[in-house]
Each structure stands twice: as structure tokens, then as C-alpha cells.
Design a protein around this motif. Sequence first.
Motif, PDB file in Angstrom:
ATOM      1  N   SER A 226       1.897  35.742   4.974  1.00 50.40           N
ATOM      2  CA  SER A 226       1.850  34.374   4.504  1.00 50.40           C
ATOM      3  C   SER A 226       0.463  33.961   3.589  1.00 50.40           C
ATOM      4  CB  SER A 226       1.657  33.569   5.781  1.00 50.40           C
ATOM      5  OG  SER A 226       0.396  33.833   6.481  1.00 50.40           O
ATOM      6  N   THR A 227       0.414  32.739   3.309  1.00 55.92           N
ATOM      7  CA  THR A 227      -0.830  32.226   2.418  1.00 55.92           C
ATOM      8  C   THR A 227      -1.298  30.972   2.932  1.00 55.92           C
ATOM      9  OG1 THR A 227      -1.361  31.707   0.050  1.00 55.92           O
ATOM     10  CG2 THR A 227       1.058  31.162   0.815  1.00 55.92           C
ATOM     11  N   GLY A 228      -2.417  30.856   2.380  1.00 48.46           N
ATOM     12  CA  GLY A 228      -3.141  29.368   2.787  1.00 48.46           C
ATOM     13  C   GLY A 228      -2.653  28.412   1.756  1.00 48.46           C
ATOM     14  N   SER A 229      -2.981  27.033   1.918  1.00 51.21           N
ATOM     15  CA  SER A 229      -2.668  26.125   0.871  1.00 51.21           C
ATOM     16  C   SER A 229      -3.351  24.949   0.794  1.00 51.21           C
ATOM     17  CB  SER A 229      -1.055  25.868   1.102  1.00 51.21           C
ATOM     18  OG  SER A 229      -0.974  25.772   2.527  1.00 51.21           O
ATOM     19  N   GLU A 230      -2.912  24.023  -0.119  1.00 49.14           N
ATOM     20  CA  GLU A 230      -3.754  22.781  -0.070  1.00 49.14           C
ATOM     21  C   GLU A 230      -2.976  21.624  -0.226  1.00 49.14           C
ATOM     22  OE1 GLU A 230      -7.549  22.513  -2.774  1.00 49.14           O
ATOM     23  OE2 GLU A 230      -6.121  21.120  -3.610  1.00 49.14           O
ATOM     24  N   VAL A 231      -3.248  20.559   0.399  1.00 48.93           N
ATOM     25  CA  VAL A 231      -2.512  19.227  -0.048  1.00 48.93           C
ATOM     26  C   VAL A 231      -3.336  18.246  -0.562  1.00 48.93           C
ATOM     27  CG1 VAL A 231      -1.274  17.369   1.313  1.00 48.93           C
ATOM     28  CG2 VAL A 231      -0.468  19.713   1.824  1.00 48.93           C
TER      29      VAL A 231
ATOM     30  N   ILE B 243       0.647  -1.153   0.101  1.00 48.22           N
ATOM     31  CA  ILE B 243       0.141  -0.051  -0.027  1.00 48.22           C
ATOM     32  C   ILE B 243       0.838   1.252   0.060  1.00 48.22           C
ATOM     33  CG2 ILE B 243      -1.629   1.214   1.087  1.00 48.22           C
ATOM     34  CD1 ILE B 243      -2.682  -1.517   2.702  1.00 48.22           C
ATOM     35  N   GLU B 244       0.612   2.107  -0.993  1.00 53.66           N
ATOM     36  CA  GLU B 244       1.305   3.253  -1.131  1.00 53.66           C
ATOM     37  C   GLU B 244       0.473   4.521  -0.831  1.00 53.66           C
ATOM     38  OE1 GLU B 244       4.321   4.978  -4.715  1.00 53.66           O
ATOM     39  OE2 GLU B 244       2.900   3.414  -4.973  1.00 53.66           O
ATOM     40  N   VAL B 245       1.072   5.363  -0.060  1.00 51.19           N
ATOM     41  CA  VAL B 245       0.425   6.704   0.536  1.00 51.19           C
ATOM     42  C   VAL B 245       1.424   7.790  -0.073  1.00 51.19           C
ATOM     43  CG1 VAL B 245      -0.264   8.284   2.295  1.00 51.19           C
ATOM     44  CG2 VAL B 245      -0.630   5.916   2.442  1.00 51.19           C
ATOM     45  N   ILE B 246       0.879   8.754  -0.884  1.00 49.89           N
ATOM     46  CA  ILE B 246       1.500   9.673  -1.561  1.00 49.89           C
ATOM     47  C   ILE B 246       1.043  10.903  -1.493  1.00 49.89           C
ATOM     48  CG2 ILE B 246       1.057   9.031  -3.974  1.00 49.89           C
ATOM     49  CD1 ILE B 246       4.084   9.579  -4.365  1.00 49.89           C
ATOM     50  N   ALA B 247       1.502  12.184  -0.852  1.00 53.15           N
ATOM     51  CA  ALA B 247       1.026  13.271  -0.689  1.00 53.15           C
ATOM     52  C   ALA B 247       1.803  14.296  -1.832  1.00 53.15           C
ATOM     53  CB  ALA B 247       0.517  13.816   0.447  1.00 53.15           C
ATOM     54  N   CYS B 248       0.833  15.713  -2.039  1.00 58.78           N
ATOM     55  CA  CYS B 248       1.889  16.758  -2.674  1.00 58.78           C
ATOM     56  C   CYS B 248       1.159  18.028  -2.465  1.00 58.78           C
ATOM     57  CB  CYS B 248       1.926  16.592  -4.070  1.00 58.78           C
ATOM     58  SG  CYS B 248       0.418  16.389  -4.893  1.00 58.78           S
ATOM     59  N   THR B 249       1.763  19.073  -2.733  1.00 58.92           N
ATOM     60  CA  THR B 249       1.318  20.428  -2.823  1.00 58.92           C
ATOM     61  C   THR B 249       0.375  20.479  -3.869  1.00 58.92           C
ATOM     62  OG1 THR B 249       2.856  21.328  -1.252  1.00 58.92           O
ATOM     63  CG2 THR B 249       1.615  22.843  -2.625  1.00 58.92           C
ATOM     64  N   SER B 250      -1.157  20.999  -3.658  1.00 57.17           N
ATOM     65  CA  SER B 250      -1.796  20.928  -5.151  1.00 57.17           C
ATOM     66  C   SER B 250      -2.478  22.491  -5.021  1.00 57.17           C
ATOM     67  CB  SER B 250      -3.119  20.155  -4.810  1.00 57.17           C
ATOM     68  OG  SER B 250      -3.719  20.236  -3.549  1.00 57.17           O
ATOM     69  N   GLY B 251      -2.163  23.316  -4.034  1.00 54.25           N
ATOM     70  CA  GLY B 251      -2.645  24.543  -4.049  1.00 54.25           C
ATOM     71  C   GLY B 251      -1.884  25.605  -3.284  1.00 54.25           C
ATOM     72  N   ILE B 252      -1.526  26.781  -3.528  1.00 59.95           N
ATOM     73  CA  ILE B 252      -0.830  27.861  -2.848  1.00 59.95           C
ATOM     74  C   ILE B 252      -1.542  29.188  -3.382  1.00 59.95           C
ATOM     75  CG2 ILE B 252       1.152  29.146  -2.413  1.00 59.95           C
ATOM     76  CD1 ILE B 252       2.857  26.701  -2.225  1.00 59.95           C
ATOM     77  N   GLY B 253      -2.055  29.895  -2.369  1.00 60.08           N
ATOM     78  CA  GLY B 253      -2.967  31.267  -2.950  1.00 60.08           C
ATOM     79  C   GLY B 253      -3.842  30.738  -4.026  1.00 60.08           C
ATOM     80  N   LYS B 254      -3.752  31.441  -5.054  1.00 59.19           N
ATOM     81  CA  LYS B 254      -4.813  31.257  -6.216  1.00 59.19           C
ATOM     82  C   LYS B 254      -4.034  30.351  -7.178  1.00 59.19           C
ATOM     83  CE  LYS B 254      -7.305  35.477  -6.023  1.00 59.19           C
ATOM     84  NZ  LYS B 254      -7.023  35.832  -4.762  1.00 59.19           N
ATOM     85  N   LEU B 255      -3.078  29.742  -6.950  1.00 60.00           N
ATOM     86  CA  LEU B 255      -2.283  28.737  -8.022  1.00 60.00           C
ATOM     87  C   LEU B 255      -2.537  27.211  -7.190  1.00 60.00           C
ATOM     88  CD1 LEU B 255       1.148  30.363  -7.851  1.00 60.00           C
ATOM     89  CD2 LEU B 255      -0.381  30.549  -9.627  1.00 60.00           C
ATOM     90  N   SER B 256      -3.029  26.509  -8.370  1.00 65.79           N
ATOM     91  CA  SER B 256      -3.228  25.178  -8.146  1.00 65.79           C
ATOM     92  C   SER B 256      -3.139  24.346  -9.273  1.00 65.79           C
ATOM     93  CB  SER B 256      -4.704  25.076  -7.484  1.00 65.79           C
ATOM     94  OG  SER B 256      -5.722  25.380  -8.760  1.00 65.79           O
ATOM     95  N   VAL B 257      -3.111  23.047  -8.894  1.00 70.90           N
ATOM     96  CA  VAL B 257      -2.987  21.786  -9.873  1.00 70.90           C
ATOM     97  C   VAL B 257      -3.675  20.773  -9.360  1.00 70.90           C
ATOM     98  CG1 VAL B 257      -0.942  20.772  -8.216  1.00 70.90           C
ATOM     99  CG2 VAL B 257      -1.013  20.310 -10.717  1.00 70.90           C
ATOM    100  N   ASP B 258      -4.351  19.989 -10.402  1.00 72.26           N
ATOM    101  CA  ASP B 258      -5.191  18.996 -10.118  1.00 72.26           C
ATOM    102  C   ASP B 258      -4.550  17.600 -10.126  1.00 72.26           C
ATOM    103  OD1 ASP B 258      -7.124  17.349  -9.744  1.00 72.26           O
ATOM    104  OD2 ASP B 258      -8.731  18.181 -10.813  1.00 72.26           O
ATOM    105  N   PRO B 259      -4.137  17.070  -9.094  1.00 74.11           N
ATOM    106  CA  PRO B 259      -3.331  15.862  -9.025  1.00 74.11           C
ATOM    107  C   PRO B 259      -3.866  14.668  -9.756  1.00 74.11           C
ATOM    108  CG  PRO B 259      -2.995  16.963  -7.215  1.00 74.11           C
ATOM    109  CD  PRO B 259      -4.200  17.597  -7.862  1.00 74.11           C
ATOM    110  N   ARG B 260      -5.349  14.646  -9.759  1.00 80.64           N
ATOM    111  CA  ARG B 260      -6.128  13.454 -10.330  1.00 80.64           C
ATOM    112  C   ARG B 260      -5.523  13.238 -11.767  1.00 80.64           C
ATOM    113  NH1 ARG B 260     -12.089  15.541  -9.035  1.00 80.64           N
ATOM    114  NH2 ARG B 260     -11.225  17.199 -10.182  1.00 80.64           N
ATOM    115  N   ASN B 261      -5.077  14.393 -12.415  1.00 77.10           N
ATOM    116  CA  ASN B 261      -4.863  14.027 -13.763  1.00 77.10           C
ATOM    117  C   ASN B 261      -3.469  13.728 -13.957  1.00 77.10           C
ATOM    118  OD1 ASN B 261      -7.314  15.128 -14.429  1.00 77.10           O
ATOM    119  ND2 ASN B 261      -6.562  17.173 -14.226  1.00 77.10           N
ATOM    120  N   LEU B 262      -2.514  13.667 -12.690  1.00 78.83           N
ATOM    121  CA  LEU B 262      -1.260  13.390 -13.202  1.00 78.83           C
ATOM    122  C   LEU B 262      -0.833  11.923 -12.371  1.00 78.83           C
ATOM    123  CD1 LEU B 262       0.040  16.465 -11.506  1.00 78.83           C
ATOM    124  CD2 LEU B 262       0.076  15.868 -14.048  1.00 78.83           C
ATOM    125  N   ILE B 263       0.257  11.253 -12.835  1.00 80.88           N
ATOM    126  CA  ILE B 263       0.543  10.061 -12.303  1.00 80.88           C
ATOM    127  C   ILE B 263       1.810  10.413 -11.374  1.00 80.88           C
ATOM    128  CG2 ILE B 263       2.098   8.013 -12.540  1.00 80.88           C
ATOM    129  CD1 ILE B 263       0.526   7.934 -15.360  1.00 80.88           C
TER     130      ILE B 263
END
Lengths: 366, 366, 366, 366
Positions: free
Chosen positions: C205-210, C150-170
Motif C-alpha cells: 500500500s502507499t501513503g497519500s495526500e488530500v 460556500i463551496e467545499v471541494i477536495a481532491c487527491t494531491s499526492g500518492i507515493g512520490k507523485l504529486s500535484v499542486d492544486p493551488r495552481n489549478l481551478i
Amino acid sequence: MAGNTTGKIFRLTSFGESHGPVIGGVVDGCPPGLPLDTALIQQELDRRRPGLSRLASSRQEEDKVELLSGVFEGMTLGSPIAFIIRNTDSRPGDYEQLRDVYRPSHADYTYQVKYGIRDHRGGGRSSARETAVRVAGGSIARVLLNVQHIEVIACTSGIGKLSVDPRNLILRREEIESNALRCPDPFVAAEMEAYLDTIRKEGDSTGSEVFCLIRNLPAGLGEPVFDKFGADLAKAMLSINACNGFDIGSGFRGISMKGSEHNDPFIPTVEGGSGRQDSNISTSSNHAGGVLGGITSGQDVYFRCSFKPVPSISKEQQTSDRLGKPVTLKISGRHDSCIAPRAVAVVEAMACLVTADHLLRQRTIR
Amino acid sequence: MAGNTTGKIFRLTSFGESHGPVIGGVVDGCPPGLPLDTALIQQELDRRRPGLSRLASSRQEEDKVELLSGVFEGMTLGSPIAFIIRNTDSRPGDYEQLRDVYRPSHADYTYQVKYGIRDHRGGGRSSARETAVRVAGGSIARVLLNVQHIEVIACTSGIGKLSVDPRNLILRREEIESNALRCPDPFVAAEMEAYLDTIRKEGDSTGSEVFCLIRNLPAGLGEPVFDKFGADLAKAMLSINACNGFDIGSGFRGISMKGSEHNDPFIPTVEGGSGRQDSNISTSSNHAGGVLGGITSGQDVYFRCSFKPVPSISKEQQTSDRLGKPVTLKISGRHDSCIAPRAVAVVEAMACLVTADHLLRQRTIR
Amino acid sequence: MAGNTTGKIFRLTSFGESHGPVIGGVVDGCPPGLPLDTALIQQELDRRRPGLSRLASSRQEEDKVELLSGVFEGMTLGSPIAFIIRNTDSRPGDYEQLRDVYRPSHADYTYQVKYGIRDHRGGGRSSARETAVRVAGGSIARVLLNVQHIEVIACTSGIGKLSVDPRNLILRREEIESNALRCPDPFVAAEMEAYLDTIRKEGDSTGSEVFCLIRNLPAGLGEPVFDKFGADLAKAMLSINACNGFDIGSGFRGISMKGSEHNDPFIPTVEGGSGRQDSNISTSSNHAGGVLGGITSGQDVYFRCSFKPVPSISKEQQTSDRLGKPVTLKISGRHDSCIAPRAVAVVEAMACLVTADHLLRQRTIR
Amino acid sequence: MAGNTTGKIFRLTSFGESHGPVIGGVVDGCPPGLPLDTALIQQELDRRRPGLSRLASSRQEEDKVELLSGVFEGMTLGSPIAFIIRNTDSRPGDYEQLRDVYRPSHADYTYQVKYGIRDHRGGGRSSARETAVRVAGGSIARVLLNVQHIEVIACTSGIGKLSVDPRNLILRREEIESNALRCPDPFVAAEMEAYLDTIRKEGDSTGSEVFCLIRNLPAGLGEPVFDKFGADLAKAMLSINACNGFDIGSGFRGISMKGSEHNDPFIPTVEGGSGRQDSNISTSSNHAGGVLGGITSGQDVYFRCSFKPVPSISKEQQTSDRLGKPVTLKISGRHDSCIAPRAVAVVEAMACLVTADHLLRQRTIR
């Protein structure tokens, strides 16, 4: 934090007052796919039921169990198994005189202090009737034990000064059930019966002792360091109404023994015990009562429970009411003069619950 | 599901092997604002320590506690209080011979079966050294009890066939601590000491009994129906290494009593007990041992614990190794011949933990 | 009842204040026989450590973990695994000005109200430093997951208004770790880095998303009806400092979807999923995020966590002291301007803890 | 280890399958002496009931609650409060076609894998009918909150692309209940109703959002570091059928904010908050949503929950049976096309349960 749930994995939550509409319970954590029906639970409940002989209270409780959930087409679903037992024979009027009086050695007073309110009718939540829920819950646990051929069997081992040492006997349920006292020795049973007759005529009651044996238990059950197998049994037993003592293996009798007498030497066993690697070992004696370091050894687990004399006696007694005013009390109604014969079913039930819980706990270890 | 945490609100988690770098614990749920420092914990630990007299094991464990968290400027913060005790006197080499041998009546075998692996050095996790963590945790619980003037005091009440009934004595800690056996009767203490000398010369050990009293306990503690006060005490005591029996109040001695003798009549009390409404009531005897229906009555709680003979004896013994091969074993090293005198500190600690937990539980009720 | 333990079977108890001698934890319920050493834990801890890049706080915390128990000859024993991390870089003097001042959006005030006392130095127990304990605990849980691939892997997906949708990435750990932001898209990472530079220069500072993904999870994990897999993940994430949002699968984005778009049709799978009977089924889409009815379906579990802007900013702020007196505050010292890059390690750790716990819970079901 | 109990002190155990004889629950840990009767519970249950408007499912569930225990003469006893709701409108025959078919995005498949057995009738244990038990349990928790004037109020804040931001409104229960959608803005409510009409005609369903506010909450609730107030709310909400997202305070909207905008400055308050020392402080904004460091600040707690589109749609769908064979499925029967309006009652109930639990937990702290 209230305490109406027992067990960590195989859990029983108990509810109900003796003179409310029902008593009942919820078993959560029972594995799916086990055969379960009402008849199987009823059979155990009937063993706890009073009124079956002249030795027990003549109250006619029907104690019919109804399954409410968790079973589908005769099999457990893995979801909570709820059940109720209706209080059909409740006569609340009988108890009006007890609204403000504290019966000696009953929980009337302590419930009042703890909660500031109580259902005074027949003890309410503190009534021994609550143990029917334990018996029903235990009968569900027993289904899990049956799969592994684990056997839990209890008997009356002491009443007043009369006692029997079941360690020297081969316990069989049929023989134990053959006399009203559930004493495995028929001669002692006869003496006990005679003694109880005397006690009853005096309007008095007596203390008693129950012995319990768990056979075919695999080695490895029990969780160091606080949830040892014997520790959980002790708690389960002391939680039964009127139980005030527990020992396992040599117990209090081991105080006067020496280490050289008491130690149980390990010997090889041909059969291989529970089938696990490392379990091809047995012991040539069993003063430990089947637990070492709080973990079952594969030997028989056996323990004793003491029960205080039934506090409800028909003899006149002095006590006090809520305001501290002296009261002369004469308890009428239907009461056992000795707890052991019916407690046998409750002790077994609690032992089944503890064992089922530890069986499932061990699955998370190895 | 492992079992290294005790308590529901005031909780102690224990960790550590006897021959790893440390043993230690985490107390979670201790209320904030209580005075706590290392010295207070150390004082209790010193009572458990071996090597203080010729009666106990001569192993020189320093047992110096270090506080790691939860205390700020001498006061508890309400956050977890972690502490460690370093294993300074560990000589793992001593134990190499035990890597594959199961000592009789030790937990070597059951740990191996349960986990498939064990730290064989000095019993590892099953070592009685672990009880030092309980004593440290209990000393923190005692700070909470002190605020309410609740007193927990234990003593040695039986060794071999010698015994004393502490119910007839006024227990004071100074007197109990005045002899190495922690027996409240100096004459019996002298006899016990002589008996232990004999036993020790034989290379043997003996069973023993500890009595414990809880004074000034408010009425209302204990949670029906499974977490009764006596039930939680029973579990706590049976979780102590070598403890194999518990009774509260009359306990096993109540089996031969009649209800009319055993019932404790309620009488009014002038003082008003714990100060609560409804607590202006006392009893004229106390066969119940301070609990009714699993709830404290405001009377003294008292109970007994039996301890089996120390299994480590220097006499030669027959046993088996992991492969089932017979082994003649001679256990060298430093071992007590009787557990009670040191167990007194552990029994008190566990009683403090149970009482603190139930004090906080009652705050959620009323 | 305090809340410093997470998990039911695989449990982590956390302790320690940021400026006390240590922070640390105890993992109880880890199965025996797993390979574990300090290096493995240290590797994860190093990912959480500040000071590795100019993006993170320049505080030089060494965060060296020390194993105290539960491991013997490189293998877990099944007993509690305790560890500590020393607070080597604590400069308590820095914080004296904060003894009576409540920093905006910090927990200073709420700790004071809750406990009536607090360790004001660097937030004490409320410091984000506590998350190092979670990372260490999670690394032990990961050993158990590794056994089942079982693999658990996280990443930064948002900072301020900048974001990425990791569902589309490997997602691959090496790529994520290749930039200081742990953003899986290097172009967005560069933009984020530029944005953070601006923010930092502003003293803001800024808000963010993981975003987090769990791969190769067997179907069947999660306990209806309250301990659903997603529910336990939600709680675990919201328990991380500054985390204030969680969604799984389509989550908040699913509000605007129709059932006919959102439903994931079942399709047969050739491989047979987790190997269990009844698990030869897959779905052709995964809006559910790998859970149905709170139970894992064998599809990938994925979820997002929002983190509020770091409250410690170097800009001057208005606030109040304990007496309600207005205070102008300028927070000096070393602080991140965005949580996500370091939170990635904490989110993974909490996901590992939840998954390990549910793996073991399922063993008690079937 | 099963998961049918929520809460640590104020606990609800849920049981029952949608097409068994009853669903029900047991509340343990409710303090004694609170006024409670059937009518009070029924009132909340009626809010959850379907069939009250054309927007909801037309299934006529009567949902009559029966109290079985724990209440005496109109007051709670401190003992477990058990209740049942009979499944009067069960038509199991309707579901025979679903015995071996997995409905898309339902829990049919995952229950089968997890347990190896399931009650396929109407979802059995996974049915949304189970939420009636939560509503009943929550109504008992609310009695405790009422004593402290704590108010929990939820509303529909989003359906499809239509939404309202309740943070800008003064929420009153009468207004919310005045439209079938439970949307606090009547104009948006009308748009939502029109949209639902369209969706329903399409045989489709839609996702939705519920907003919840807790007013008059004292500062100091929530247990660092794992049982933070927001963390327990998150778990409670994600445990509701179809809920797949939660955020508190700014939540996901805070990702794009700066610390200088987001920080809530402390200001003195005249009134003195909850009356505790140290609680004479307020904040001039509330991006935190009433929690700091996981502890309530005395400000309003507010949060959002996302619900996925109802999976039961009458449009034809492709799916698979147990053997992996493709099946064309047309779900007949009575189903909501949007969850939010009825979920409002469930979200409130879960929020009441979490709040009651933390109120009692705080009693053990200070």
C-alpha cells in the motif's frame, strides 16, 4: 471534571477562596460593542454587600470590582471579560479553631471528603462570598438584556412563617429596595423585620424565600429537551449557596389543581408580542410561568427559590471533628440571620446569566 | 445551540419525534466492561409504558428497545451505546386537526415560534413519548450504579390534595410497584385511585408529585460551584415534561424552620461510610437531603418534583389557532389524567443519569 | 470522557461498530427549515463507497442511509437528525483469527489497552467504515453551507512520490470526479493509477495526500484564542482514520520563506466581500490560506492532509498476539491500497462540519 | 460562542489584551493535593520571555506571574487556579498609527470584521503576548505529568532552509537550552544563528519549525473517534499564534512510504510498559508517532509544528487602511525575526495541557 463555569454561550467562570487574595470571574461569550464600565458592575455588587443594614452581617466587605480585560474605551471587545474583587477584610486567624472541626450543615466536611484538602478559613471556596462573583457576572449579562428591554426583578417573598405572594403585585425595583428586607409589601416587611429581631436575639437564624420575575422576554427561548428554560433556571438557582428549592409558574401549588383550572387558554394579542411571525398570540392566564415545553411563551416568567436557614448561628451546637470526636461549637463572628434580602441580588444575577445565555443560543437556531 | 444531550461524562443524546419512525438515544461515556443487554433496558421501559392499568392512557405502545451499538458479547465496549424504539402505534391522521391549532398549555405554540416549523403530530418532539428515551438511557446508567450498590427509588407522593410523606417510610420497590399509582402507602393509594376515577369521569386531569430517594451514595459527589449535585438533579427533573418544581432535603418546608432546628449535627459513625479516609462521619438528622455545599455527604439524598396537571383533557376548551382566530377545542384520544405514576420511572432514570455522571466526574478529581 | 461528538453548535455524534447491526449518527444543532432528504445524503455517501472502481476495496457495502428523525415534510425541524446505515455485508467469521492478534499499525492493541475489551471484528469502532457517518453528517452540514454559496471541494494531491499542486489549478468537482483517483490533473492521475497497480500487485500500500479548498467563505469565522478556524480544521482532519498531518496556507512550505515574501498585502476590493462593513478589503496573495489570527479573512481557505500508508497489506508480516507471542500474519480480505481517493469525501465532510459549526458560532458574536 | 477555553477536564481559560492592565488565566479541573507555587510557574514563563538574547525581541517584559486562587499552603485545592501577569511595559502610544491601518498578515483586519471593534494596541487579544498565559497554564499541567514521570520536551528543528531531524537525537533539556535557538544540534544552531543575523539586518523575518517529544506516556490515552490524541494535539498547536502546520509520526514524510515499510511490528516487551494488563507489548519501529487509532500506544509521541515567518518586519510594506486606502507601512518597535526559539516553550505548554486533559479523561473510562 470541575464545575466552575456556567452557561454554554454566555459563560461565567468563577474563581477564588473567601480568604485568599481575591475572588473573581471571567465572562466569555459576551457580544462585542456593549457599553460596560466598573460603575455599572459596582452598583449591582453593592446590592449584595453585607453591612448595609442591621439586618445583614456587619462584616465590612468593600467588594470593589476591578475590570482586567475585555473592555476597551468603554465598550466590550468580544474577548473575555475578567474581573477581580479583593478580599480586603479577611481575618484568617479567626478561623484557626475550624481547621479540624466540621460546622453543622456547612460544607466543611464534604469539601474535605471530596478533595482530601480544603481551605478552612471562612469556608474557603464554599463561602457565600463567592456569590459576589455571580452578581458581577450577572451585571454584565444584564447589559445584554437591557438592549432588548428584558427586566429581571426579584424580592423577598417569605421569611419563617411570614410570606407575600408577589404574583398579585406590580413589582418595581425602587419599592423593593426601599426596605432592608427587599419585601415588596411594606406591611409584611415590617413584620419580617420584627421576626428577624427576635431570631437574632435568640442567636438563631431562619429559612426564607425569594421570588423572581422576568418581564419582556421574547417567546422562543429554551432548548428542548434537556436545556429547557425552566431547567436551566432551576440549576442556576440550586447552585446558589443554601438554595434548596425551585418552582416555576404554579409549581408545587399546581399539584392540587385540575387541568381545566390550570390550562392557560391562547388568545390573540393586538400588539404582536416579540415581533416575530407566529408570536401574535397571548394567554389569558399564566399558570405555566411563561414556559411551555421548556420554551418561553412571551408571557412573564416567574419562579420561587427556597433558602435553608443560615447554618452559622451563635447558639452553642454539638458537632464532630475530623477524627469523629464530639465537639461543642460556638460560632462567633458576623453572620446574616436570614439569606433572602441579600440573595435577591444573587437570584437576579443568575437569572440574568441564564437569560443572556439563552438569548444567544436562540441566535444559532433561527 | 440545541439541548438534546444531558451529562458531561456519562452523556445521553436523545432524538426522535413521537410520530416519526423511531425515537432513540445515544449513551456516550459509559465505561467498558459492564454487563448490558436488551432485557435489562426493556424491564425499565415497561415501567414507563402506558396501558398497563386503567389509570394510564390506553394507547398500546409496545416500546420495544433495540440496541444498535456499543455492546459486544453482552458487555459494554466503552463506545457509544445507541438504541431505538419504534413508533409502532402512530396514527398521524388523528392529528390533522391540530396542524394549525395551539392546544392550551401544550408546547405547540412555543415550538412554532422557536423553530418556525413543527411536527404537529402528537406533539412531535415535545411529546411525553420522548421520556421513554430517558428511561432507556437511565437504565444503562443504573448498571453503573448497581456496581456500587447505589439505589435510586421513586414513588408517587401527591395527587391533587392527597399526599404522603415518604421520608417517614422505608421505601421498597416491590411495595411501590404493587399498586397502579406507585404510592408507597396503600391506604393513600386507594384514596388517590378513587380521586382519579372522579377526575377522569369529569374529563379532567390533576397535578401530582413524585418523591425520589438515592441510597448508598458515596460522599464527595457534586461539583462546586455551579454543577452542585442538587443543581444538576434540579435541572434534570425540570427537564422532564410537565415538571415545574423541585426541592431537596427540607426544601420549601425549610423556609419556616430555624437554624437551630434545621442544622444536622455531625456524629461519628462506626462503619466508616464510603470507606474513604475522612468519611467516618455521619449526621444525626438529614434536613440537608444528603448534600452540603452541593456535595453529597454520604447521607440519603431525597427530593420532590411537582408535575402540573396533564394539559390534554377531554373537556371542551377555548383556544386560538395560528392566525389568532378563536377555536373551540375538544381533544380526543388517549391521555393520562395524572402524570406521577408513570413519571416515577422517568424521575428515577434522570436521577440515575445525574448520579452516574457525577460518579465519573469525581474520578477526575480524586 | 468519551469523544464521539464533534462541533459545539452544529454537532455530530457518531456511533456504531463495523460489524454490529448498524453505524449511524445524530446531528444536533442543525437550524430548522432547511430542505433535506435521504437522496441528498446518499449522493455524498456514494462518493465514499468502496467497490466503485478497481482502485478501491472490492467490498460491496451498500451504505444505504435511513433518516430516523428531525425531518418533517422534507424540511429540517431544528430537532436532532438521526440516521443509520446498516452493515449488510458483515462477515464476522472472517475475523475470528484476529481475536487475539494485534495487526501492525492498526488500533487493535490500543483499543484493548484503553478499554480492556474490544470488538475485534474488522476493527470494530476503529474501522474506517466509521467515516461513512462523517460523510452523512457532513452532507447535512453542506445544506447549510449551500444557502450561503460556500463551496467545499477536495481532491487527491499526492500518492507515493507523485504529486500535484492544486493551488495552481481551478478546481471543479466534475473534473475531479472524472477519474477514479480524484486527482485534478488527468496526466498525474494516470501516473498515479499505474503506480497503484504496481503497489497492489506487490500486496503493498502507499501513503497519500488530500488537498481541500473552501470558497466563498465569509470573513470573520473562527474563535480566538483556542478555537481558531485552522485549529478546528486541523483537529477535524487529524481525527480521520490514518490522517497524520495537516497544514494550512503555506504550512510546512512556509518554513523556508521570508516575511517579506510571505506577507499578504491588503488591497481594496471593488465588490465588498461578504457584504459586512469593514469587509471591503482583499489581499493580493494568499499565503495565509484564508485565515489571520485564526479568523477567516474572506480569501479562499486551503489546506492539505497527509494519510499514512494503509496498514492492511496482503504481504506477510511479523507481529505479536495479546500474550506477546510472535505471530506471522497474512491479512486476507478486501482493502484499499491507498486512502486518498475515498478520503476526499471524508475530508470534505469534516470541512463542511467545521465550517457549519463556525458559521453558527459567529451568529452568537455579532 | 467564544473560544477562550481549552480542554475538557483539565481546562485553561485565557483572558487579557496585550496592552490592557493584565493578561491571565484560570485553570479549572486540576486535581487537589499537587504541590504548586509561583516559582514553578515563573520558571517556565522565563523560558518564553523575550529579551533574553540578541535573537529575540528586546522588549523587556517582566512577565511576573501572581497566583490568585486555588492554592493553599503550597498545595492545589481542586478549585480553580487563577493567575495574572501584569502588562508593565505597555506603551500604547506607540500604536496610535495602527488604529485604522491593517498590518499585512496580522489579525488586525479579521478582528475588525469579526467583532466590529478591536483593541488596536499591539494586536490586543491577537498579540503573541497571550501565549504567556498558555505557558503558565501548561506549567500547572506539567505538575500533574511529573507525578507520572511523563516528560514533554521541544526544540527548534528548522529555520529557513536549515533543519535538523531530532528523531535521530536523544533530546535533553539542558542541551537544548544551552543555545539561544534551542536547537538540539549545536552545529546547526550556529548556522541558524548566522542566518538569523542576515535576516535581521535585512529587516526581514523567517519561517521556522518546532519538534516536540512526549516520553513515558502510558498507553491508552486519546478518545475515539473525534478527540483522538493526535487530533487534540493538532488543534492545540494550530491554535498557537503563527502556527500553520502539524504532523505526527511520519506525517507528510509518510506520503511517499509503502505500508510494508511504514507498519510498526508489535513485539513483546520485557518491562511491561505502563503496568496495565495488555500493555506488555512494544513496537520495533515508531512511524506512527506513538498513536494508533488516535490512542497512545506507549511508544514516544513526537510531532512537528510549522510557523509562518513573523509578519512584523521592519522593511517597508504596502497595505491598506480601513477605508481601503493604500498605505505605506513601516513597523517600528521590537519584534522577533523568528518564532521557533520562544515557541518551544509554548509548544511544550500546549502539549502538557493536552496530555493532562487526556490523562484525566482516561480516568473516566477505565
